[in-house]
Enzyme design. Structure first.
Site, PDB file in Angstrom:
ATOM      1  N   CYS A  79     -16.551  50.413  42.389  1.00  0.00           N
ATOM      2  CA  CYS A  79     -17.986  50.473  42.100  1.00  0.00           C
ATOM      3  C   CYS A  79     -18.715  49.203  42.541  1.00  0.00           C
ATOM      4  O   CYS A  79     -19.939  49.211  42.695  1.00  0.00           O
ATOM      5  CB  CYS A  79     -18.220  50.704  40.614  1.00  0.00           C
ATOM      6  SG  CYS A  79     -17.428  52.189  39.973  1.00  0.00           S
ATOM      7  N   CYS A 197     -22.851  60.180  30.218  1.00  0.00           N
ATOM      8  CA  CYS A 197     -22.004  59.830  31.358  1.00  0.00           C
ATOM      9  C   CYS A 197     -22.839  59.917  32.631  1.00  0.00           C
ATOM     10  O   CYS A 197     -23.632  60.843  32.792  1.00  0.00           O
ATOM     11  CB  CYS A 197     -20.822  60.778  31.469  1.00  0.00           C
ATOM     12  SG  CYS A 197     -19.845  60.958  29.952  1.00  0.00           S
TER      13      CYS A 197
END
Length: 380
Positions: A79, A197
């Site tokens: 990420c 999420c």
């Protein structure tokens, strides 16, 4: 030598099932170049962050615009890939190696058809079933237990994200929601529900970083890079405090020292809210709330407009989406828009200092694999 961001663009986050990586990245690359005023011939280096693009992703992108013959470096840092590309571009300019560098972030997650993202199978925790929602769910349970928080408190983070994202035409989710709707959404990993999420999807973002001489010659809006910090995780056996992510605490400390300012000076921040619990924990790690006081910070609405610092005006990963390698660059794009005063209905008034923060990947024994923190200052 000082370095400045003078061009920034991104693709609206979403699902582009028929697009290639080049198809995703070329439009924002062309837009960033055009807005900056540089020519393609002036570009001295390109850094492309991605996680799932395969070999030579950066080269496949830039060749579409006739860019070649210069260093093109592909960055895989989970990420943090896009943010790592930003740091590499910054270092290339700051060191004097080049006058103009480009950072690209891009990923296409629809290629996996849904579900959790694949992790490295050799990792022992992955072998016994660890996935990222489960990891953050454990962190959430510890937070609820230790801090006296409720599931509704975590849901409030998603409500804020959707409210901010509703003002952002680049966000994947652009409708507001309520605490009841968040809690009633499909369970993912207790206590986290679907709306807590970040959505998977596709996206790309680009920033142009230049020397002070180039900035002055072009006379375009710019923000100065005041700090650029990248840390990797440290192996720790046995107990880890899940509410004290050391890698972010350390990265933030070093970034503030490098920038010569403190957390209290930050006006706007784009932080890594892959799950609602992450944002609350990072309030403390980034210094916006004292250790143990993030719940009060959240409940007092100090992380939104009218509060102490506006957190994720873009909607963050929870609303904007999280195409992994693109996210770190997309955060910088948002901060560029905020600090140059062109963020439209989500503009943070009189913003001078902005911070971006992204962590990368889960590895057994590490808090995170990588963490990048950047601090920027308006110069206009």
């Amino acid at each position: 030598m000082s370095a400045y961001v003078i061009g920034a663009a991104m693709l609206p986050m979403g699902r582009y099932k028929n697009a290639s990586y080049s198809g995703l990245a070329v439009p924002p690359l062309a837009a960033a170049i055009a807005s900056s005023g540089i020519t393609r011939e002036e570009i001295g280096a390109v850094y492309c962050g991605h996680a799932f693009g395969g070999m030579l992703t950066g080269q496949r992108i830039v060749k579409e615009l006739g860019i070649g013959g210069i260093p093109v470096v592909n960055v895989d840092n989970a990420c943090s890939g896009g943010a790592t590309a930003v740091q590499e571009a910054y270092r290339a300019v700051e060191s004097g190696r080049v006058e103009v560098a480009v950072a690209i972030g891009v990923d296409k997650l629809t290629q996996f058809g849904g579900g959790t993202l694949p992790l490295v199978e050799e990792d022992p925790e992955v072998q016994i079933g660890m996935v990222m929602p489960a990891l953050y769910a454990m962190r959430a349970h510890r937070y609820l237990h230790d801090r006296g928080a409720t599931p509704a408190d975590l849901a409030a983070v998603a409500v804020k994200a959707r409210r901010h994202g509703s003002r952002n035409p680049y966000a994947q989710f652009r409708s507001e929601t309520t605490i009841d709707e968040v809690l009633a959404s499909r369970p993912i990993a207790d206590p986290l529900t679907l709306f807590q999420c970040c959505p998977t999807g596709d996206g790309a973002a680009v920033v142009i970083i230049v020397s002070d001489a180039v900035r002055r010659r072009l006379g375009v809006p710019a923000i100065r890079v005041r700090a650029s910090v990248l840390h990797s995780g440290k192996a720790t056996a046995g107990f880890r405090d899940m509410l004290r992510p050391e890698i972010t605490f350390d990265s933030a400390r070093d970034a503030y020292e490098q920038a010569g300012i403190g957390a209290e000076d930050i006006d706007v921040v784009e932080l890594h809210d892959a799950f609602t619990i992450a944002e609350v924990v990072y309030y403390e790690a980034l210094g916006f709330a004292r250790p143990g006081e993030s719940l009060d910070f959240l409940r007092a609405e100090k992380a939104t407009y009218g509060g102490e610092v506006v957190v994720n005006p873009s909607g963050g990963l929870l609303a904007k989406g999280h195409p992994v390698g693109a996210s770190g660059v997309a955060q910088v794009v948002e901060i560029f828009w905020q600090l140059t005063g062109v963020a439209g209905p989500r503009q943070v008034e009189n913003a001078r200092f902005g911070l971006t923060h992204v962590t990368g990947g889960g590895i057994s024994g590490l808090d995170h694999g990588s963490c990048a923190v950047h601090i920027f200052e308006s110069v206009n």
